[in-house]
Design an enzyme around this catalytic site. Structure first.
Site, PDB file in Angstrom:
ATOM      1  CB  THR A 170     -62.001 -31.514 -77.895  1.00  9.87           C
ATOM      2  OG1 THR A 170     -61.254 -30.266 -77.510  1.00  9.87           O
ATOM      3  CG2 THR A 170     -61.253 -32.747 -77.448  1.00  9.87           C
ATOM      4  NE  ARG A 217     -56.087 -22.341 -75.597  1.00 10.62           N
ATOM      5  CZ  ARG A 217     -56.961 -23.254 -75.823  1.00 10.62           C
ATOM      6  NH1 ARG A 217     -56.978 -24.108 -76.566  1.00 10.62           N
ATOM      7  NH2 ARG A 217     -57.890 -23.436 -74.763  1.00 10.62           N
ATOM      8  N   GLY A 233     -54.209 -25.832 -75.017  1.00 10.58           N
ATOM      9  CA  GLY A 233     -55.201 -26.085 -74.059  1.00 10.58           C
ATOM     10  C   GLY A 233     -54.900 -27.555 -73.305  1.00 10.58           C
ATOM     11  CG  ASP A 234     -58.296 -29.631 -71.950  1.00 12.37           C
ATOM     12  OD1 ASP A 234     -58.543 -28.569 -73.047  1.00 12.37           O
ATOM     13  OD2 ASP A 234     -59.313 -30.504 -71.606  1.00 12.37           O
ATOM     14  CB  THR A 283     -64.550 -31.635 -74.696  1.00 15.90           C
ATOM     15  OG1 THR A 283     -65.013 -30.845 -75.719  1.00 15.90           O
ATOM     16  CG2 THR A 283     -66.043 -32.223 -74.012  1.00 15.90           C
ATOM     17  N   GLY A 296     -60.195 -25.065 -72.030  1.00 20.05           N
ATOM     18  CA  GLY A 296     -59.178 -25.842 -71.832  1.00 20.05           C
ATOM     19  C   GLY A 296     -58.427 -25.591 -70.521  1.00 20.05           C
TER      20      GLY A 296
END
Ligand code: ASP
Length: 342
Positions: free
Chosen positions: A201, A229, A231-232, A252, A255
């Site tokens: 990220t 999927r 992530g954050d 980072t 996530g």
């Protein structure tokens, strides 16, 4: 377009200078030097090049919002294994991109699981500015991007990603490797590839000369993730949060563990309670360590933050995280973050 090899070379040169104790000159010495503003920070050593992209705007009294978009576009276009269409694919062999952006007035935009678009951060900004929504995903996000004039790139893995994916298929083990975002830790195309290169990220926070904050975050997500999927990184409040009166934060790392404690929002709320950016990042990391228990040693999570007063800081769960800072007073630096698990 820079190749991944060239990108690694320039990062290595930057690191060599830094380890020799010299900071990297900011491109435009600014008349604002005495104020410490403007300021831009971003995750990992890839942030050095990205910060320069942001600095071109900040040093001319441009908006933080424009700076955080332009800055991470440098990384999205860099064809390294970390971010953008050169990134590693999901387990079905398809690169899917996540990005979000937030300005100083709680305006925000996000795209997730976006395919075949070179600059997801710019699509996220269009979502923010040209739709009544905050987030578009998958096919709908791609349709919107095309309608907005973004070209559809070929569905093709970069040579590095192709090689990494073929190697991964030999075992199909999903084993994220901590600190893989450091370009120095990334395997070269000639290296054998195992479970490495599988999360990545760039997150960037900026404060402009007017004192306004903005942030951006863009990623190809965990390499070899399950199809679908997220992530954050595309989630406002998890991967990124900005409250202009208090501060901005971004994450980072793993996530899933950032999402479960609303990471970036938590950091900003801790700053609201009076913690410095570094102390707030540390408290958030401690919360993750407590939730994870012994499993905390298997993951990496890192936060960066800027307060409304222009102070910056970061904290990581494990050793190895660095963040890049560019401001008028100190020019360009790579700072090794403090970490929790010794
Ligand atoms: N946070 C990203 C994700 O979970 C990956 C990373 O930053 O390493 O998708």
């Amino acid at each position: 377009m820079p190749t991944r090899r060239k990108f690694l070379t320039s990062s290595s040169a930057a690191l060599a200078l830094l380890s020799a104790g010299r900071s990297l000159g900011a491109p435009n010495p600014s008349p604002l030097a005495a104020t410490g503003k403007p300021l831009v920070i971003s995750t990992w050593d890839a942030g050095l090049a990205a910060n320069l992209g942001a600095w071109h705007i900040l040093s001319k009294s441009g908006r933080a919002l424009d700076a955080v978009e332009a800055g991470v576009m440098v990384t999205e276009a860099s064809q390294n294994c970390c971010v953008g269409l050169g990134g590693n694919p999901d387990r079905d062999g398809i690169v899917t991109l996540d990005a979000c952006i937030m300005d100083d007035k709680f305006n925000c935009g996000s795209v997730a699981a976006l395919e075949r678009i070179k600059h997801p951060i710019s699509v996220a900004r269009r979502v923010m500015e040209r739709t009544p929504h905050v987030m578009l995903v998958g096919e709908g996000a791609q349709q919107f991007a095309v309608a907005q004039g973004f070209p559809l790139e070929p569905q093709k893995l970069s040579p590095d990603a192709e090689k990494a994916y073929r190697e991964w298929l030999k075992t199909s083990q999903y084993q994220p490797v901590v600190n893989i975002e450091n370009t120095g830790n990334q395997k070269k195309p000639t290296d054998p590839v195992g479970g490495a290169n599988n999360h990545d990220t760039i997150a960037m926070l900026a404060q402009d000369a007017q004192g306004n904050l903005s942030g951006s975050c863009t990623t190809s997500g965990m390499g070899f993730k399950m199809r679908g999927r997220l992530g954050d990184s595309p989630l406002i409040g998890a991967g990124l949060f900005v409250d202009n009166a208090v501060g901005a934060a971004a994450a980072t790392g793993q996530g899933e563990d950032v999402i479960r404690m609303a990471g970036a929002h938590t950091v900003v709320e801790l700053m609201r309670q009076g913690l410095s950016p570094k102390a707030a990042c540390k408290a958030a990391v401690e919360r993750i360590a407590k939730i994870k228990g012994a499993q905390a040693r298997d993951i990496q999570v890192c936060f960066i933050a800027i307060s409304a007063g222009g102070e910056h800081g970061a904290f990581a769960l494990q050793k190895g995280f660095s963040y890049a800072v560019c401001d008028a007073a100190n020019q360009q630096q790579l700072i090794q973050s403090e970490y929790l698990l010794k």
